[in-house]
Motif scaffolding. Structure first.
Motif, short mmCIF file in Angstrom:
data_model
loop_
_atom_site.label_atom_id
_atom_site.label_comp_id
_atom_site.label_asym_id
_atom_site.label_seq_id
_atom_site.Cartn_x
_atom_site.Cartn_y
_atom_site.Cartn_z
N CYS A 160 1.19 -25.16 19.28
CA CYS A 160 0.19 -25.87 19.82
C CYS A 160 -0.09 -27.12 19.31
N TYR A 161 -0.31 -28.09 20.47
CA TYR A 161 0.08 -29.51 19.72
C TYR A 161 -1.44 -30.12 19.87
N ARG A 162 -2.38 -29.43 19.85
CA ARG A 162 -3.73 -29.59 19.56
C ARG A 162 -4.22 -28.63 18.85
N ASP A 163 -5.67 -28.61 18.32
CA ASP A 163 -6.27 -27.43 17.82
C ASP A 163 -6.03 -25.93 18.66
N PRO A 164 -5.47 -25.13 18.08
CA PRO A 164 -5.13 -23.73 18.79
C PRO A 164 -6.21 -23.19 19.37
N PHE A 165 -7.23 -23.11 18.94
CA PHE A 165 -8.74 -22.58 19.40
C PHE A 165 -8.65 -23.49 20.84
N ASP A 166 -8.62 -24.55 20.78
CA ASP A 166 -8.88 -25.44 22.00
C ASP A 166 -8.13 -25.16 23.13
N SER A 167 -6.69 -24.79 22.51
CA SER A 167 -5.47 -24.54 23.68
C SER A 167 -6.03 -23.31 24.41
N LEU A 168 -6.41 -22.28 23.36
CA LEU A 168 -6.69 -20.96 23.88
C LEU A 168 -7.87 -21.01 24.97
N ALA A 169 -8.93 -21.80 24.57
CA ALA A 169 -10.12 -22.09 25.57
C ALA A 169 -9.51 -22.57 26.83
N THR A 170 -8.68 -23.72 26.72
CA THR A 170 -8.25 -24.08 28.00
C THR A 170 -7.43 -22.99 28.88
N SER A 171 -6.82 -22.20 28.43
CA SER A 171 -5.85 -21.13 28.84
C SER A 171 -6.92 -20.11 29.39
N LEU A 172 -8.01 -19.50 28.57
CA LEU A 172 -8.94 -18.67 29.30
C LEU A 172 -9.75 -19.20 30.40
N GLU A 173 -10.17 -20.34 30.40
CA GLU A 173 -10.76 -21.15 31.53
C GLU A 173 -9.88 -20.98 32.80
N ASN A 174 -8.62 -21.61 32.47
CA ASN A 174 -7.71 -21.49 33.70
C ASN A 174 -7.52 -20.27 34.28
N LEU A 175 -7.06 -19.15 33.41
CA LEU A 175 -7.01 -17.76 33.88
C LEU A 175 -8.06 -17.45 34.70
N GLN A 176 -9.25 -17.58 34.15
CA GLN A 176 -10.49 -16.94 34.93
C GLN A 176 -10.61 -17.90 36.24
N ALA A 177 -10.31 -18.95 36.32
CA ALA A 177 -10.19 -19.76 37.52
C ALA A 177 -9.16 -19.19 38.48
N MET A 178 -8.09 -18.64 38.00
CA MET A 178 -7.10 -17.91 38.98
C MET A 178 -7.57 -16.70 39.38
N GLY A 179 -8.65 -16.25 38.94
CA GLY A 179 -9.29 -14.76 39.26
C GLY A 179 -9.02 -13.78 38.32
#
Length: 257
Positions: A236-255
């Motif tokens: 991760c190239y920033r805080d890994p918890f922030d990276s995971l939050a971004t992935s979760l948000e995008n995955l949920q947006a994908m359904g």
């Protein structure tokens, strides 16, 4: 069982799971973000019972683990039962360039084939997790098999595959096609996105931030009866918890839920 197919592969947070106190704090952060499941990997040394207690405290389910499945089989099976997980995978086989030949790959394959029956008898599915080197040809032969071909052809059919979307694409493969080709044998996949730098080097990114074709991958995953989507980011190239939050948000947006 939680009402979700999304999990965090804890290797992403390996710097935050080295002892019980840190593991507890990490699980709380993940639960607060909305995660309900994890794959236990790169954790410890923490006793399995304590891992399970911490997971239960924060409402997290262990969907899978990574283990050296051909070593101390009884211990691995006991750990799986303690954690409540019915799936584990070996994290890969990494022979040196001098040993990247049919003989060494076949010996490895036979060593894990030898234990698959013990896991099956215990009700545990076992698998192999790929990187990209498996797509290299063995014995440096232009017309020879790739290591991945040997794994597919020679592993006991009770073995599963834990396809990693980033590493398949890194090798030049199509993650969606590999999912379709092995439908029914891929209970867990690792999802991470692939980025490219100006100097042509690849790096792994948050889901939806890179260049992988997620609609095609997720359609194939549904067809292949994938049960768990474990989000992993090796670096991760920033805080890994922030990276995971971004992935979760995008995955949920994908359904995905």
């Amino acid at each position: 069982m939680p009402d979700t197919q999304l999990a965090v592969q804890l290797y992403t947070l390996r710097d935050y799971t080295k002892n019980a106190a840190d593991f507890d704090a990490t699980c709380k952060k993940l639960a607060d973000q909305g995660w309900k499941a994890v794959q236990v990997s790169a954790v410890g040394p923490i006793e399995p019972k304590e891992i399970r207690n911490i997971l239960d405290t924060h409402g997290l389910h262990c969907c899978a683990t990574h283990e050296m499945i051909h070593e101390n089989v009884d211990t691995v099976i006991e750990k799986q039962k303690t954690l409540g997980s019915d799936y584990t995978a070996i994290g890969g086989y990494f022979p040196s360039p001098a040993e990247f030949d049919e003989a060494h790959w076949d010996a490895f394959i036979q060593s894990i084939n030898a234990v698959v029956g013990q896991y099956a008898d215990a009700g545990i599915r076992v698998g192999y997790h790929n990187h990209s080197h498996e797509w290299a040809k063995v014995d440096d032969a232009l017309d020879g098999d790739r290591a991945i071909d040997m794994l597919v052809d020679r592993l006991d059919m009770r073995f599963c595959f834990e396809w990693d979307t980033y590493w398949i694409a890194h090798a030049g493969g199509d993650p969606a096609q590999w999912l379709r080709d092995h439908a029914g044998r891929v209970p867990v996949i690792h999802v991470k996105d692939l980025g490219i730098r100006p100097d042509k080097t690849h790096y792994d990114m948050e889901i939806g931030q890179g260049n992988l074709n997620w609609p095609a991958i997720f359609e194939a995953a549904r067809e292949a009866d994938v049960q768990w989507y474990a989000v992993e980011q090796d670096h991760c190239y920033r805080d890994p918890f922030d990276s995971l939050a971004t992935s979760l948000e995008n995955l949920q947006a994908m359904g995905l839920r």
